[in-house]
Design an enzyme around this catalytic site. Structure first.
Site, short mmCIF file in Angstrom:
data_model
loop_
_atom_site.label_atom_id
_atom_site.label_comp_id
_atom_site.label_asym_id
_atom_site.label_seq_id
_atom_site.Cartn_x
_atom_site.Cartn_y
_atom_site.Cartn_z
N GLY A 158 0.80 -1.23 0.00
CA GLY A 158 0.00 0.00 0.00
C GLY A 158 0.83 1.27 0.00
O GLY A 158 0.39 2.31 0.47
N GLY A 159 2.04 1.18 -0.56
CA GLY A 159 2.89 2.36 -0.66
C GLY A 159 3.65 2.70 0.61
O GLY A 159 4.40 3.67 0.64
N GLU A 202 5.45 -6.95 -8.15
CA GLU A 202 5.02 -7.81 -7.04
C GLU A 202 3.88 -8.73 -7.46
O GLU A 202 3.28 -8.55 -8.52
CB GLU A 202 4.61 -6.99 -5.82
N ARG A 236 -3.98 -13.47 -4.00
CA ARG A 236 -5.38 -13.51 -3.55
C ARG A 236 -6.27 -13.17 -4.73
O ARG A 236 -5.77 -12.78 -5.79
CB ARG A 236 -5.58 -12.44 -2.47
N LYS A 253 15.45 1.77 -9.65
CA LYS A 253 15.33 2.99 -10.43
C LYS A 253 13.89 3.49 -10.28
O LYS A 253 12.96 2.69 -10.35
CB LYS A 253 15.63 2.68 -11.91
N ARG A 291 -14.85 1.93 -8.68
CA ARG A 291 -15.05 1.59 -7.26
C ARG A 291 -15.84 2.71 -6.60
O ARG A 291 -15.36 3.86 -6.55
CB ARG A 291 -13.71 1.44 -6.55
N GLU A 342 1.86 -8.12 -10.85
CA GLU A 342 1.81 -6.67 -11.10
C GLU A 342 3.05 -6.20 -11.84
O GLU A 342 4.17 -6.55 -11.45
CB GLU A 342 1.79 -5.91 -9.76
C1 MV4 Z 1 7.37 2.00 -8.28
C2 MV4 Z 1 7.07 3.24 -8.88
C3 MV4 Z 1 8.03 3.80 -9.69
N1 MV4 Z 1 9.22 3.19 -9.87
N2 MV4 Z 1 8.56 1.41 -8.51
C4 MV4 Z 1 3.54 1.81 -5.44
C5 MV4 Z 1 3.04 0.70 -4.58
C6 MV4 Z 1 3.72 -0.54 -5.01
N3 MV4 Z 1 2.73 -1.49 -5.45
C7 MV4 Z 1 4.67 -0.15 -6.10
N4 MV4 Z 1 4.52 1.25 -6.33
C8 MV4 Z 1 5.31 1.93 -7.19
N5 MV4 Z 1 6.50 1.37 -7.48
C9 MV4 Z 1 9.46 2.02 -9.27
N6 MV4 Z 1 10.65 1.44 -9.47
C10 MV4 Z 1 5.82 3.81 -8.64
C11 MV4 Z 1 4.93 3.16 -7.78
C12 MV4 Z 1 3.66 3.81 -7.60
C13 MV4 Z 1 2.49 3.17 -7.98
C14 MV4 Z 1 2.47 1.89 -8.51
C15 MV4 Z 1 1.31 1.29 -8.89
C16 MV4 Z 1 0.11 1.97 -8.72
C17 MV4 Z 1 0.10 3.22 -8.19
C18 MV4 Z 1 1.27 3.84 -7.81
C19 MV4 Z 1 1.25 5.12 -7.28
C20 MV4 Z 1 2.39 5.74 -6.90
C21 MV4 Z 1 3.62 5.08 -7.06
#
Ligand code: MV4
Length: 455
Positions: free
Chosen positions: A164-165, A288, A292, A201, A338, A275
């Site tokens: 969840g960030g 990731e 589920r 990166k 949603r 993902e």
């Molecule tokens: C990142 C990214 C940019 N670069 N990884 C956010 C939660 C996690 N699931 C992975 N996330 C991200 N990983 C790299 N190398 C940007 C995000 C990201 C994001 C990813 C998916 C959906 C929404 C997002 C919102 C902000 C940042």
């Protein structure tokens, strides 16, 4: 097939699972907290067992209460839904030790994939593309600095146990790397009791595209194509769709094949999602696995015609997948909004309370997954999702038109909902053109502000 399944969840997903059990002729036991006493979906189960007070920690998250309910009602399997205990490998293992089949992946695969660093190791073995970054965990500031300079700024510090960030920090120079490294570790240690982090990166404005997987206990794994879930705000998804707009077929096919390779390498079965982030050049990178069934699974059900929850139950009962990869085709376009009990005019604050009027949309091409109705009281204790509004049409422009019609029909009084923000999204030209990425909502509607992790 199972005789009786316990549904260890609440709300729309509990109802979704109850319906799948009915379709299979399987008996079903619901559980509820006192905050959900008398809730409408409970009447559709054969039996409902109270598992404790409103706070999730004392009911839906309380392993001992749920196992006790399962033993008492003599079920042979348990469906965890999403959230709550759905990705808890210890819980899955305990269910199986108690002779209650956990309707989900094998617990060892769950445990491994639940750690992002371990998941990336498996992806490396499966030759699935990864975001350039550290080989593994980073132990010291000096190591972080060395690797960040090798990768080149901006970099993202990620917690291996994160979700969840949380436990994520962007660093654009040595100074923010050092402060971000420490604060990400502290946040992860506090939230997950595991402060381990790695570096990647940082991709600017990526799309978030995920691949739906189904695997059985006999080594068969298929994909059900992709969903674009880029439209989110603060890690809460707002709109999902399938196919992903403007994604070249070749990229889609490679991504789907990569996801299947990873699932096979991990010894995965049941439903799951891989993902990916996709950059502006359409390079895709694994980030990731979600071990589920996801909130947005109906988008894929509409496009492929496959009932994912029914398949999950059949797989858990040991059946072989009857669907071959070549049988799976994307037919038309599906989109999901949603609908949350939140106030978009007040920073998306939760808006629990009694629904005094509920007039749902319907008609051709509309599916509404909801547990709500007139008179239903949305409790303040849980996730604020009240409905998933889905449309299915031959083309994306038609799907958008039907979604606009359905949103306009939807009347909810007594609580605030996110319907107005969806109406805004579906009237925004960049969205209509399929120009979406994970920063869209913050950039277009709320200014740059919080689009960046760690801000
Ligand atoms: C990142 C990214 C940019 N670069 N990884 C956010 C939660 C996690 N699931 C992975 N996330 C991200 N990983 C790299 N190398 C940007 C995000 C990201 C994001 C990813 C998916 C959906 C929404 C997002 C919102 C902000 C940042």
């Amino acid at each position: 097939m199972f005789q009786r399944v316990l549904v260890a969840n609440r709300g729309e997903i509990a109802l979704r699972i109850i319906r799948a059990c009915r379709d299979l002729g399987v008996g079903v036991v619901a559980v509820y907290s006192t905050a959900d006493r008398g809730a409408p979906w409970l009447h559709l189960a054969d039996e409902a067992v109270c598992i404790g007070p409103g706070p999730a920690g004392e009911s839906y998250l309380k392993v001992s209460r749920i196992i006790a309910a399962a033993e008492k009602t003599n079920v042979d399997a348990l469906h965890p839904g999403y959230g709550f205990l759905s990705e808890n490998a210890e819980f899955a293992e305990m269910c199986r030790e108690c002779n209650i089949e956990f309707i989900g992946p094998p617990h060892d695969a769950m445990r491994k994939l639940g750690n992002k660093n371990e998941a990336k190791k498996l992806a490396r073995i499966a030759k699935v593309p990864l975001v350039p970054g550290s080989e593994g965990l980073i132990a010291t500031e000096d190591e972080a600095l060395k690797i960040a300079r090798q990768i080149g700024y901006p970099v993202l510090i990620k917690a291996a146990a994160g979700g969840g960030g949380r436990g994520m920090r962007v660093a654009r120079n040595d100074h923010s790397l050092v402060t971000g490294f420490q604060s990400a570790r502290q946040e992860a240690e506090a939230a997950f009791k595991d402060g381990s982090v790695f570096l990647e990166k940082y991709l600017e404005q990526p799309r978030h595209i995920e691949v739906q997987l189904l695997g059985d206990q006999h080594g068969n794994v298929i994909h059900l194509f992709e969903r674009d879930c880029s439209l989110q705000r603060r890690h809460q998804k707002l709109v999902e769709e399938s196919p992903a707009p403007n994604l070249p077929v070749k990229v889609r096919d490679e991504m789907c094949k990569a996801a299947v390779r990873l699932a096979k390498t991990a010894g995965y079965y049941s439903a799951g999602t891989c993902e990916f982030l996709v950059d502006r050049q359409n390079n895709f990178y694994f980030i990731e696995v979600n071990a589920r069934v996801q909130v947005e699974h109906p988008v894929t059900e509409l496009v492929t015609g496959i009932d994912i929850v029914r398949e999950q139950i059949k797989i858990a009962a040991g059946e072989k997948l009857k669907i071959r990869q070549s049988d799976v085709v994307q037919r038309g376009w599906a989109m999901e909004c949603r609908i949350n009990a939140e106030d978009p005019g007040n920073n998306f604050q939760p808006s629990p309370g009694t629904i005094t009027r509920w007039q749902p949309p319907g008609g051709p091409g509309v599916r509404l997954d909801t547990h709500a109705c007139t008179g239903y009281r949305v409790p303040p204790n849980y996730d604020s999702l009240v409905a998933k509004l889905l449309v299915h049409q031959p083309t994306r422009p038609e799907a958008i038109a039907v979604m606009k019609r359905a949103l306009a029909e939807f009347i909810v009084e007594g609580i605030k909902t996110t319907v107005p923000i969806h109406q805004k999204i579906f009237s925004t030209s960049a969205f209509v053109e399929g120009q979406v990425d994970t920063t869209f909502i913050e950039r277009v509607f709320y200014g740059q502000g919080s689009a960046e992790p760690g801000k």
